[in-house]
Design an enzyme around this catalytic site. Structure first.
Site, short mmCIF file in Angstrom:
data_model
loop_
_atom_site.label_atom_id
_atom_site.label_comp_id
_atom_site.label_asym_id
_atom_site.label_seq_id
_atom_site.Cartn_x
_atom_site.Cartn_y
_atom_site.Cartn_z
CE LYS A 145 -9.63 16.32 -1.05
NZ LYS A 145 -9.36 16.27 -2.51
CG ASP A 159 -14.98 -2.35 -2.15
OD1 ASP A 159 -15.42 -1.48 -2.91
OD2 ASP A 159 -15.66 -2.89 -1.26
N GLY A 192 -28.26 -2.18 -3.07
CA GLY A 192 -28.37 -3.63 -3.10
C GLY A 192 -28.86 -4.30 -1.84
CG HIS A 244 16.34 -13.70 29.92
ND1 HIS A 244 15.43 -12.70 30.17
CD2 HIS A 244 16.84 -14.05 31.14
CE1 HIS A 244 15.38 -12.44 31.47
NE2 HIS A 244 16.22 -13.25 32.08
CG PHE A 300 34.10 -20.07 10.98
CD1 PHE A 300 35.00 -19.36 11.76
CD2 PHE A 300 33.59 -19.43 9.85
CE1 PHE A 300 35.37 -18.06 11.47
CE2 PHE A 300 33.96 -18.13 9.54
CZ PHE A 300 34.85 -17.44 10.35
#
Length: 507
Positions: free
Chosen positions: A140, A128, A38, A269, A456
């Protein structure tokens, strides 16, 4: 030992063609047979380089709107054939399949299409099939084939070509490793897109390239940042950002995002050692620095408004590591650049990820980012005395800071200014005592101040200490089996207390 191999044939099919011309030109000089598809084929021939279409090789046209171009035995046979396997070599000859020594391919821009907000069908078309298959096949068979799976590798390939086009096994294996990184990242991005609908309980995270840092928490530790720092910040000055800088920058961004009014924060920090909200950033900086000018030394500074020359003039008197703001006046930049190592960052508009990750033991944990923050309508008054409107503003202000402070954490505030905090303590009483002592050290009166706790109170002892120091109102999540002890003390001594029902631990 695998012998070096000469590149004699190549298959090229790419989406991005940046700098591909240099590679194609060198392939042509070496007499390499080129196959292409292409738009890539047109690009190559327009350079005056001869190339053969894949369609003429397979005798099949590109079909299904371009979905099927390279998926053919004459393409994959030439890539996957083992050159030292007699049967493979015989079959190549029998079916007239040419060997392919080099594959240059990239993938459709799936992530970019998702980020653009494109409709689902457009995104699906950017998954793709042929490209990913070519990458895997060539990687591979890296014993015989070179795979270049990204335009970021063109320069490395070009260097090989100008030196004769011969590759070692180690080079081919390295290209294969990089190719599998590309394919892994791509598949993870696709999975993440689909999993956004279903939330499958799977941990997947992949980033293609890390940014090396000077070192980790300490000089003997290596480190890298995996992410796109440039998408979040433009660095105008200074040395490379360090691992510890990164942690403070992350904490600073999370904290400053809680405030909409002009606000300046100073962190050390990962905790705020100074923060103030005022009608200008310059005033906010002055009052933020007053919170703890000792800890501010060498800290990270952040503002949610632009930095003017007048503000920079004040800031320039302090030694600090990093400054972050959405913008800087040109005169301010020039002044702040007077110290060459200062890191000056312009914060861009970006969204923080919804999930946070942390490695631990032999794995990792993931959690949703704590985006909750309580407003006036979320507060439940649990004492006879209700906080005044002014106190409510300060309670909400203090609660935003304590949310971003290391547990156990206590924050003391008044009039839109952090007075002091106690952070990272093993008991809430210790955190409060630390905060009280710091406030007194820097000359702050706690009369009329408010207190925020990230969790708390298990006993009334913290409330009693706060009362004796002049604190008038307290915000906390509530939820202790002994909440009544704290409430009763407040009622007996005229303090106001509100519950949020939301805990903000930060470990």
């Amino acid at each position: 030992m695998v012998e070096p191999k000469k590149i004699r044939s190549a298959l090229i099919s790419v989406y991005y063609k940046d700098n591909l011309d240099k590679v194609v030109t060198e392939l042509s000089k070496l007499g390499v047979k080129i196959y292409s598809t292409g738009g890539t084929l047109s690009f190559i021939t327009e350079l005056g380089v001869e190339a053969q279409s894949v369609e003429s090789l397979t005798t099949y046209p590109s079909i299904l709107g371009g979905r099927v171009k390279t998926l053919h035995p004459k393409v994959f046979g030439g890539i996957l054939a083992r050159r030292d396997n007699p049967t493979d070599v015989e079959q190549l000859a029998e079916y007239q399949i040419p060997e392919v020594d080099l594959v240059i391919v990239d993938l459709y821009p799936f992530e970019e299409t998702v980020a653009s907000g494109a409709p689902d069908q457009d995104i699906i078309e950017k998954i793709d099939i042929g490209g990913i298959s070519l990458i895997r096949a060539a990687a591979k068979n890296h014993k015989d084939v070179v795979i270049v799976a990204s335009r970021n590798q063109y320069e490395e390939l070009h260097e090989i070509l100008v030196n004769g086009g011969e590759t070692t096994y180690e080079q081919r294996r390295k290209f294969a490793a990089m190719a599998f990184n590309v394919s892994s990242h791509y598949d993870t991005a696709i999975f993440s897109y689909f999993n956004g609908e279903f939330g499958l309980p799977v941990f997947t995270q992949t980033l293609e390239q890390g940014k090396p840092l000077r070192y980790g928490e300490n000089p003997h530790q290596k480190a890298a940042f995996f992410g796109s720092f440039a998408d979040m910040f433009e660095q105008l000055n200074g040395k490379e950002v360090s691992y510890n800088n990164m942690l403070d920058i992350d904490a600073a961004i999370g904290l400053i995002n809680e405030f909409s009014e002009p606000t300046f924060a100073i962190l050390k920090h990962n905790n705020a050692c100074g923060l103030a909200t005022r009608d200008s950033v310059e005033k906010a900086y002055v009052d933020a620095l007053a919170c703890d000018p000792v800890s501010a030394y060498g800290g990270v500074l952040i503002a949610n408004r632009g930095i003017s020359l007048a503000c920079a003039d004040e800031i320039n008197k302090l030694f600090f590591e990093v400054i972050i703001a959405p913008s800087f006046d040109s005169e301010a930049i020039n002044l702040l650049k007077s110290k060459k190592n200062r890191i000056i960052l312009v914060a861009k508009s970006f969204d923080l990820p919804k999930l946070q990750y942390r490695s631990l033991l032999n794995g990792a944990v993931a959690q949703q980012r704590d985006t909750a923050i309580e407003e006036k309508e979320d507060l439940k008054v649990v004492t006879r005395v209700a906080p005044s409107n002014k106190d409510i503003d300060d309670l909400i202000f203090a609660n935003k800071i304590v949310k971003h402070s290391k547990s156990n954490a206590i924050v003391l505030a008044k009039d839109g200014q952090l007075l002091a905090s106690g952070v990272g303590q093993t008991s809430r009483v210790d955190a409060l005592k630390q905060a009280v002592e710091k406030a007194k050290t820097f000359g702050f009166s706690l009369e009329g101040a408010v207190l925020a706790s990230d969790a708390f109170f298990p006993f009334a002892d913290s409330v009693e200490i706060a009362h004796k120091e002049g604190i008038v109102s307290i915000i906390q999540p509530g939820g202790s089996v002994r909440d009544s002890d704290s409430i009763e003390y407040c009622d007996a001594n005229g303090l106001a207390m509100v519950f949020t029902g939301v805990r903000h631990f930060k470990h």
